[in-house]
Design a protein around this motif. Sequence first.
Motif, mmCIF file in Angstrom:
data_model
loop_
_atom_site.group_PDB
_atom_site.id
_atom_site.type_symbol
_atom_site.label_atom_id
_atom_site.label_comp_id
_atom_site.label_asym_id
_atom_site.label_seq_id
_atom_site.Cartn_x
_atom_site.Cartn_y
_atom_site.Cartn_z
ATOM 1 N N GLY A 111 0.682 -0.974 0.132
ATOM 2 C CA GLY A 111 0.164 -0.287 -0.162
ATOM 3 C C GLY A 111 1.074 1.353 -0.037
ATOM 4 N N GLU A 112 2.120 1.407 0.855
ATOM 5 C CA GLU A 112 2.405 2.590 1.157
ATOM 6 C C GLU A 112 3.215 2.604 -0.150
ATOM 7 O OE1 GLU A 112 5.323 2.239 4.220
ATOM 8 O OE2 GLU A 112 3.818 3.873 5.502
ATOM 9 N N ALA A 113 4.241 1.525 -1.399
ATOM 10 C CA ALA A 113 4.549 1.817 -2.440
ATOM 11 C C ALA A 113 3.722 2.309 -3.224
ATOM 12 C CB ALA A 113 4.979 0.262 -2.876
ATOM 13 N N VAL A 114 2.549 2.071 -3.829
ATOM 14 C CA VAL A 114 1.126 2.931 -4.646
ATOM 15 C C VAL A 114 0.787 4.007 -4.091
ATOM 16 C CG1 VAL A 114 -1.383 1.981 -5.274
ATOM 17 C CG2 VAL A 114 0.710 -0.006 -5.401
ATOM 18 N N SER A 116 2.241 6.519 -2.574
ATOM 19 C CA SER A 116 3.967 6.909 -2.594
ATOM 20 C C SER A 116 4.210 7.731 -3.900
ATOM 21 C CB SER A 116 5.000 6.183 -2.021
ATOM 22 O OG SER A 116 4.965 5.171 -3.082
ATOM 23 N N LYS A 117 3.089 6.611 -5.003
ATOM 24 C CA LYS A 117 3.243 7.599 -6.340
ATOM 25 C C LYS A 117 2.121 8.094 -6.588
ATOM 26 C CE LYS A 117 6.064 3.161 -7.687
ATOM 27 N NZ LYS A 117 6.466 3.305 -6.379
ATOM 28 N N LEU A 118 1.276 8.982 -5.398
ATOM 29 C CA LEU A 118 0.230 9.642 -6.042
ATOM 30 C C LEU A 118 0.248 10.817 -5.352
ATOM 31 C CD1 LEU A 118 -2.701 6.717 -5.809
ATOM 32 C CD2 LEU A 118 -1.485 7.745 -7.914
ATOM 33 N N ASP A 119 -0.221 11.794 -5.604
ATOM 34 C CA ASP A 119 -0.620 12.943 -5.035
ATOM 35 C C ASP A 119 -1.465 12.735 -3.468
ATOM 36 O OD1 ASP A 119 -1.913 15.822 -5.029
ATOM 37 O OD2 ASP A 119 0.010 16.180 -5.181
ATOM 38 N N GLU A 122 -5.090 14.521 -4.226
ATOM 39 C CA GLU A 122 -5.718 13.821 -5.617
ATOM 40 C C GLU A 122 -6.039 12.224 -4.653
ATOM 41 O OE1 GLU A 122 -3.970 14.504 -9.545
ATOM 42 O OE2 GLU A 122 -2.778 13.099 -8.768
ATOM 43 N N LEU A 123 -5.108 12.009 -3.961
ATOM 44 C CA LEU A 123 -5.726 10.638 -3.421
ATOM 45 C C LEU A 123 -6.736 10.650 -2.635
ATOM 46 C CD1 LEU A 123 -5.268 7.181 -2.763
ATOM 47 C CD2 LEU A 123 -3.619 8.057 -0.988
ATOM 48 N N SER A 124 -6.988 11.870 -1.828
ATOM 49 C CA SER A 124 -7.910 12.243 -0.424
ATOM 50 C C SER A 124 -9.272 12.640 -1.551
ATOM 51 C CB SER A 124 -7.553 13.388 0.037
ATOM 52 O OG SER A 124 -6.575 13.687 1.350
ATOM 53 N N GLN A 125 -8.702 12.656 -2.303
ATOM 54 C CA GLN A 125 -10.636 13.210 -3.439
ATOM 55 C C GLN A 125 -10.529 12.181 -3.624
ATOM 56 O OE1 GLN A 125 -9.186 16.011 -6.652
ATOM 57 N NE2 GLN A 125 -11.216 17.000 -6.407
ATOM 58 N N LEU A 126 -9.873 11.271 -4.411
ATOM 59 C CA LEU A 126 -10.543 9.665 -4.571
ATOM 60 C C LEU A 126 -11.428 8.839 -3.788
ATOM 61 C CD1 LEU A 126 -10.671 7.847 -6.780
ATOM 62 C CD2 LEU A 126 -8.236 6.712 -6.375
ATOM 63 N N VAL A 127 -10.581 8.717 -3.005
ATOM 64 C CA VAL A 127 -11.555 8.644 -1.078
ATOM 65 C C VAL A 127 -12.555 8.925 -1.142
ATOM 66 C CG1 VAL A 127 -11.259 8.003 1.261
ATOM 67 C CG2 VAL A 127 -9.033 7.663 -0.573
ATOM 68 N N ALA A 128 -12.533 10.348 -1.182
ATOM 69 C CA ALA A 128 -13.849 10.723 -0.808
ATOM 70 C C ALA A 128 -14.908 10.429 -2.024
ATOM 71 C CB ALA A 128 -13.511 12.407 -0.894
ATOM 72 N N TYR A 129 -14.205 10.900 -3.234
ATOM 73 C CA TYR A 129 -15.220 10.357 -4.550
ATOM 74 C C TYR A 129 -15.901 8.663 -4.673
ATOM 75 C CZ TYR A 129 -14.202 14.132 -6.849
ATOM 76 O OH TYR A 129 -13.868 16.130 -7.404
#
Length: 148
Positions: A111-114, A116-119, A122-129
């Motif tokens: 999970g950390e490896a994956v 760590s390659k995301l902003d 954007e990740l917070s927004q994706l989770v919210a969506y």
Amino acid sequence: MNDKFEELFKAMHQFHKLRIGEMMPNVSGADFWAMNNIVNKSEDGKITISELAKKTNVLPSAISRTIRGLEDKGYVERTINKNDRRNTYVEMTDRGIEVMQEVKETMHNFGEAVLSKLDEDELSQLVAYLNNIYDIAKKEIEIRKIKK
């Protein structure tokens, strides 16, 4: 909208094809969820088969098969309640706890490896969506359920 619906479900379905379980030999997805719920059990260190089925949202017969496999591997053990023989308790063995720690560490590192390659934004927004889509879908399913 129909094309977007298909795109969304294709994107979501792709995650099933990742075969994450291949990183964890001898522990299937069902094994992991059962063991994880056993680890997070009640204070006395045991959980009944029916409680485990409820927590995992799986039929008691299916959870019994999973538990049987985990028993065969030496990861869990069952005991029968002496006061009420209808209740069977399940608890982790030392080997099961060890395996669960290995699996959690593997998943955490993955999970950390994956991620760590995301902003981060954007990740917070994706989770919210995704949470929003889940909530909407859950409500729609309740509306559309066939009442028996």
